[in-house]
Design an enzyme around this catalytic site. Sequence first.
Site, PDB file in Angstrom:
ATOM      1  N   HIS A 153      -3.673  -4.346   7.801  1.00  0.00           N
ATOM      2  CA  HIS A 153      -3.781  -3.169   8.674  1.00  0.00           C
ATOM      3  C   HIS A 153      -2.909  -3.349   9.911  1.00  0.00           C
ATOM      4  CE1 HIS A 153      -5.726   0.735   9.387  1.00  0.00           C
ATOM      5  NE2 HIS A 153      -5.292   0.506  10.615  1.00  0.00           N
ATOM      6  N   GLY A 154      -1.955  -2.456  10.038  1.00  0.00           N
ATOM      7  CA  GLY A 154      -1.104  -2.445  11.226  1.00  0.00           C
ATOM      8  C   GLY A 154      -0.058  -3.552  11.264  1.00  0.00           C
ATOM      9  N   GLU A 167     -11.164  -9.108   2.926  1.00  0.00           N
ATOM     10  CA  GLU A 167      -9.893  -8.766   3.587  1.00  0.00           C
ATOM     11  C   GLU A 167     -10.204  -8.532   5.059  1.00  0.00           C
ATOM     12  OE1 GLU A 167      -7.224  -6.039   1.647  1.00  0.00           O
ATOM     13  OE2 GLU A 167      -6.390  -5.403   3.572  1.00  0.00           O
ATOM     14  N   GLU A 190      -8.578   0.677  -3.189  1.00  0.00           N
ATOM     15  CA  GLU A 190      -9.433   0.719  -1.994  1.00  0.00           C
ATOM     16  C   GLU A 190     -10.372   1.899  -2.143  1.00  0.00           C
ATOM     17  OE1 GLU A 190      -7.117   0.971   1.520  1.00  0.00           O
ATOM     18  OE2 GLU A 190      -6.165  -0.949   1.183  1.00  0.00           O
ATOM     19  N   THR A 221      -7.167   6.908   9.989  1.00  0.00           N
ATOM     20  CA  THR A 221      -6.989   5.777   9.089  1.00  0.00           C
ATOM     21  C   THR A 221      -8.257   4.933   9.169  1.00  0.00           C
ATOM     22  OG1 THR A 221      -5.588   3.866   8.558  1.00  0.00           O
ATOM     23  CG2 THR A 221      -5.825   4.418  10.888  1.00  0.00           C
ATOM     24  N   THR A 222      -8.325   3.863   8.386  1.00  0.00           N
ATOM     25  CA  THR A 222      -9.529   3.031   8.394  1.00  0.00           C
ATOM     26  C   THR A 222      -9.598   2.300   9.727  1.00  0.00           C
ATOM     27  OG1 THR A 222      -9.149   2.787   6.035  1.00  0.00           O
ATOM     28  CG2 THR A 222     -10.815   1.370   7.006  1.00  0.00           C
ATOM     29  N   ARG A 261      -9.191   8.314  -1.223  1.00  0.00           N
ATOM     30  CA  ARG A 261     -10.185   8.744  -0.232  1.00  0.00           C
ATOM     31  C   ARG A 261     -11.000   9.899  -0.768  1.00  0.00           C
ATOM     32  NH1 ARG A 261      -8.746   6.682   5.242  1.00  0.00           N
ATOM     33  NH2 ARG A 261     -10.509   7.899   5.952  1.00  0.00           N
ATOM     34  N   ASN A 291       0.856  -1.190   0.000  1.00  0.00           N
ATOM     35  CA  ASN A 291       0.000   0.000   0.000  1.00  0.00           C
ATOM     36  C   ASN A 291       0.894   1.243   0.000  1.00  0.00           C
ATOM     37  OD1 ASN A 291      -1.483   2.250   1.051  1.00  0.00           O
ATOM     38  ND2 ASN A 291      -3.103   0.846   1.639  1.00  0.00           N
ATOM     39  N   HIS A 341      -5.519   3.722  -1.795  1.00  0.00           N
ATOM     40  CA  HIS A 341      -6.839   4.119  -1.309  1.00  0.00           C
ATOM     41  C   HIS A 341      -7.115   5.551  -1.777  1.00  0.00           C
ATOM     42  CE1 HIS A 341      -9.616   4.505   2.511  1.00  0.00           C
ATOM     43  NE2 HIS A 341     -10.244   4.809   1.385  1.00  0.00           N
ATOM     44  N   GLY A 371       1.148  -1.275   4.375  1.00  0.00           N
ATOM     45  CA  GLY A 371       1.579   0.028   3.880  1.00  0.00           C
ATOM     46  C   GLY A 371       2.345   0.873   4.859  1.00  0.00           C
ATOM     47  N   ARG A 416      -6.725  12.952   0.629  1.00  0.00           N
ATOM     48  CA  ARG A 416      -5.651  13.400   1.531  1.00  0.00           C
ATOM     49  C   ARG A 416      -4.299  12.808   1.165  1.00  0.00           C
ATOM     50  NH1 ARG A 416      -7.463  10.304   7.033  1.00  0.00           N
ATOM     51  NH2 ARG A 416      -9.400  11.360   6.567  1.00  0.00           N
ATOM     52  N   HIS A 417      -4.291  11.658   0.510  1.00  0.00           N
ATOM     53  CA  HIS A 417      -2.987  11.122   0.067  1.00  0.00           C
ATOM     54  C   HIS A 417      -3.022  10.812  -1.438  1.00  0.00           C
ATOM     55  CE1 HIS A 417      -5.061   7.471   1.330  1.00  0.00           C
ATOM     56  NE2 HIS A 417      -4.808   7.655   2.606  1.00  0.00           N
ATOM     57  N   ASP A 428      -0.104   4.485  -0.090  1.00  0.00           N
ATOM     58  CA  ASP A 428      -0.803   5.721   0.299  1.00  0.00           C
ATOM     59  C   ASP A 428       0.117   6.724   0.984  1.00  0.00           C
ATOM     60  OD1 ASP A 428      -3.094   4.455  -0.548  1.00  0.00           O
ATOM     61  OD2 ASP A 428      -3.939   4.177   1.449  1.00  0.00           O
ATOM     62  N   HIS A 429       0.973   6.208   1.884  1.00  0.00           N
ATOM     63  CA  HIS A 429       1.710   7.153   2.717  1.00  0.00           C
ATOM     64  C   HIS A 429       2.952   7.716   2.050  1.00  0.00           C
ATOM     65  CE1 HIS A 429      -1.342   6.836   5.563  1.00  0.00           C
ATOM     66  NE2 HIS A 429      -1.202   5.535   5.663  1.00  0.00           N
TER      67      HIS A 429
HETATM   68  N1  PXP Z   1      -5.871  -3.015   3.909  1.00  0.00           N
HETATM   69  C1  PXP Z   1      -6.813  -2.050   3.910  1.00  0.00           C
HETATM   70  C2  PXP Z   1      -8.172  -2.379   3.387  1.00  0.00           C
HETATM   71  C3  PXP Z   1      -6.512  -0.754   4.350  1.00  0.00           C
HETATM   72  O1  PXP Z   1      -7.459   0.203   4.337  1.00  0.00           O
HETATM   73  C4  PXP Z   1      -5.202  -0.472   4.765  1.00  0.00           C
HETATM   74  C5  PXP Z   1      -4.814   0.905   5.175  1.00  0.00           C
HETATM   75  O2  PXP Z   1      -5.646   1.414   6.091  1.00  0.00           O
HETATM   76  C6  PXP Z   1      -4.251  -1.505   4.758  1.00  0.00           C
HETATM   77  C7  PXP Z   1      -4.623  -2.775   4.327  1.00  0.00           C
HETATM   78  C8  PXP Z   1      -2.844  -1.283   5.167  1.00  0.00           C
HETATM   79  O3  PXP Z   1      -2.730  -0.925   6.505  1.00  0.00           O
HETATM   80  P1  PXP Z   1      -1.360  -0.361   7.035  1.00  0.00           P
HETATM   81  O4  PXP Z   1      -1.095   0.921   6.319  1.00  0.00           O
HETATM   82  O5  PXP Z   1      -1.598  -0.179   8.496  1.00  0.00           O
HETATM   83  O6  PXP Z   1      -0.299  -1.387   6.739  1.00  0.00           O
END
Ligand code: PXP
Length: 239
Positions: free
Chosen positions: A190-191, A151, A70, A100-101, A45, A7, A43, A212, A49-50, A9-10
Amino acid sequence: MLRLGVNIDHVATIRNARGGDHPDPLRAAHAAAAAGADGITAHLREDRRHITDRDIDRLMAEIDLPLNLEMAATEEMLAIALGHRPHAACIVPEKREERTTEGGLDAVGQFDTLAPFVARLGDAGIRVSLFIEPSEPQVEAALRLGAPVVEFHTGRYAQAEGEERAVELKRLSDAAALAAKNGIEPHAGHGLTFDNVAPVAAILQLAELNIGHFLVGEAIFTGFEASVGRMRALMDAAR
Ligand code: PXP
């Protein structure tokens, strides 16, 4: 094999902190591919924002890896997805005020809202995924919605400590087994970090992890290819 979706995004978050073009998410996508990623996740959004619309245009035109878009279940995002036809679309809950989500979609409570999105994306040949909590009712709702992929949100696992982490891991593995038994391909994300990825990667039913924030943060110290490459190696070693 367990696929790694990176991911980016950041990378866009850091770029947008100053405006301009640097660092370029497209360059990060190429670096992720070189380091063994199997897909790129972004993603778009509502508040941009990103990732921006232009980023999605460029990713669709210029990367070889499959793109997982996403998106919130809104008409605006549906039109963008149908216009681009990415490999996959992961429907996520989205609140403007969140950082974040924060949790999974409520596929049970939002069933009627989600149904036309799953159908219209699927009809366009886009592989639809629902970002849900690892629970039986959510997997059953995804099954009734006809989603080919779910997911699982690993945020609770990532934040839990001690015995609670074992409980969260079991929720994940039970949900992955239930999804797979019913013909749904389970993913997770996520995380996830170098320290917590191995037990998740060891859940054999999981086909893909999307990661990500940690990878982008770690890239500050080691470079993006090294960061993605180490995650890839840890995932492979856990299988
Ligand atoms: N999967 C989904 C659906 C997400 O929305 C995100 C980011 O929020 C991630 C995976 C990746 O999460 P992270 O950036 O915490 O690794």
